[in-house]
Design a protein around this motif. Sequence first.
Motif, PDB file in Angstrom:
ATOM      1  N   MET A  46       0.821  -1.196   0.000  1.00 57.04           N
ATOM      2  CA  MET A  46       0.000   0.000   0.000  1.00 57.04           C
ATOM      3  C   MET A  46       0.866   1.261   0.000  1.00 57.04           C
ATOM      4  O   MET A  46       0.438   2.299  -0.467  1.00 57.04           O
ATOM      5  N   GLU A  47       2.089   1.134   0.504  1.00 60.33           N
ATOM      6  CA  GLU A  47       3.000   2.278   0.511  1.00 60.33           C
ATOM      7  C   GLU A  47       3.293   2.739  -0.915  1.00 60.33           C
ATOM      8  O   GLU A  47       3.328   3.936  -1.205  1.00 60.33           O
ATOM      9  N   LEU A  48       3.495   1.777  -1.809  1.00 65.14           N
ATOM     10  CA  LEU A  48       3.748   2.109  -3.202  1.00 65.14           C
ATOM     11  C   LEU A  48       2.554   2.844  -3.810  1.00 65.14           C
ATOM     12  O   LEU A  48       2.716   3.813  -4.549  1.00 65.14           O
ATOM     13  N   TYR A  49       1.349   2.395  -3.488  1.00 65.81           N
ATOM     14  CA  TYR A  49       0.143   3.042  -3.996  1.00 65.81           C
ATOM     15  C   TYR A  49       0.130   4.516  -3.595  1.00 65.81           C
ATOM     16  O   TYR A  49      -0.155   5.382  -4.420  1.00 65.81           O
ATOM     17  N   LEU A  50       0.455   4.799  -2.341  1.00 65.10           N
ATOM     18  CA  LEU A  50       0.440   6.180  -1.861  1.00 65.10           C
ATOM     19  C   LEU A  50       1.500   7.020  -2.563  1.00 65.10           C
ATOM     20  O   LEU A  50       1.257   8.191  -2.883  1.00 65.10           O
ATOM     21  N   LYS A  51       2.648   6.438  -2.822  1.00 71.14           N
ATOM     22  CA  LYS A  51       3.692   7.153  -3.554  1.00 71.14           C
ATOM     23  C   LYS A  51       3.233   7.464  -4.980  1.00 71.14           C
ATOM     24  O   LYS A  51       3.444   8.566  -5.489  1.00 71.14           O
ATOM     25  N   LEU A  52       2.612   6.482  -5.604  1.00 66.77           N
ATOM     26  CA  LEU A  52       2.105   6.689  -6.956  1.00 66.77           C
ATOM     27  C   LEU A  52       1.011   7.755  -6.978  1.00 66.77           C
ATOM     28  O   LEU A  52       0.959   8.591  -7.883  1.00 66.77           O
ATOM     29  N   GLU A  53       0.159   7.732  -5.981  1.00 67.89           N
ATOM     30  CA  GLU A  53      -0.924   8.726  -5.881  1.00 67.89           C
ATOM     31  C   GLU A  53      -0.346  10.130  -5.728  1.00 67.89           C
ATOM     32  O   GLU A  53      -0.796  11.070  -6.391  1.00 67.89           O
ATOM     33  N   ASP A  54       0.658  10.279  -4.879  1.00 62.97           N
ATOM     34  CA  ASP A  54       1.308  11.586  -4.705  1.00 62.97           C
ATOM     35  C   ASP A  54       1.944  12.050  -6.017  1.00 62.97           C
ATOM     36  O   ASP A  54       1.812  13.213  -6.404  1.00 62.97           O
ATOM     37  N   GLU A  55       2.625  11.144  -6.673  1.00 59.80           N
ATOM     38  CA  GLU A  55       3.277  11.475  -7.936  1.00 59.80           C
ATOM     39  C   GLU A  55       2.236  11.888  -8.981  1.00 59.80           C
ATOM     40  O   GLU A  55       2.439  12.844  -9.731  1.00 59.80           O
ATOM     41  N   PHE A  56       1.114  11.172  -9.004  1.00 57.96           N
ATOM     42  CA  PHE A  56       0.049  11.487  -9.947  1.00 57.96           C
ATOM     43  C   PHE A  56      -0.526  12.882  -9.678  1.00 57.96           C
ATOM     44  O   PHE A  56      -0.743  13.664 -10.599  1.00 57.96           O
ATOM     45  N   GLN A  57      -0.755  13.204  -8.416  1.00 58.23           N
ATOM     46  CA  GLN A  57      -1.308  14.517  -8.069  1.00 58.23           C
ATOM     47  C   GLN A  57      -0.351  15.643  -8.465  1.00 58.23           C
ATOM     48  O   GLN A  57      -0.784  16.690  -8.967  1.00 58.23           O
ATOM     49  N   GLU A  58       0.933  15.442  -8.243  1.00 59.26           N
ATOM     50  CA  GLU A  58       1.925  16.443  -8.645  1.00 59.26           C
ATOM     51  C   GLU A  58       1.961  16.586 -10.169  1.00 59.26           C
ATOM     52  O   GLU A  58       2.081  17.698 -10.694  1.00 59.26           O
ATOM     53  N   LEU A  59       1.857  15.470 -10.853  1.00 60.54           N
ATOM     54  CA  LEU A  59       1.863  15.492 -12.317  1.00 60.54           C
ATOM     55  C   LEU A  59       0.656  16.261 -12.845  1.00 60.54           C
ATOM     56  O   LEU A  59       0.790  17.055 -13.781  1.00 60.54           O
TER      57      LEU A  59
END
Length: 66
Positions: free
Chosen positions: A1-14
């Motif tokens: 789930m940690e990876l999911y949160l990192k991906l979500e943060d990256e997506f929001q910044e993008l």
Amino acid sequence: MELYLKLEDEFQELIKKIKKLEEFILSDKYQTLPDESQSYLFIQKEAMKTYGSCLVARMKLIMREV
């Protein structure tokens, strides 16, 4: 789930970066750029959207695996 949160943060910044680029493309300053520069910025925007789609697909994959 940690990876999911990192991906979500990256997506929001993008998404923020894409919106800024789209706003710039609609600006008068963009129109003053050489055609080649305009083309590359458009290509960059489309590549960023593709990258965003990849992030979303990876997040969906993680959710299926949980």
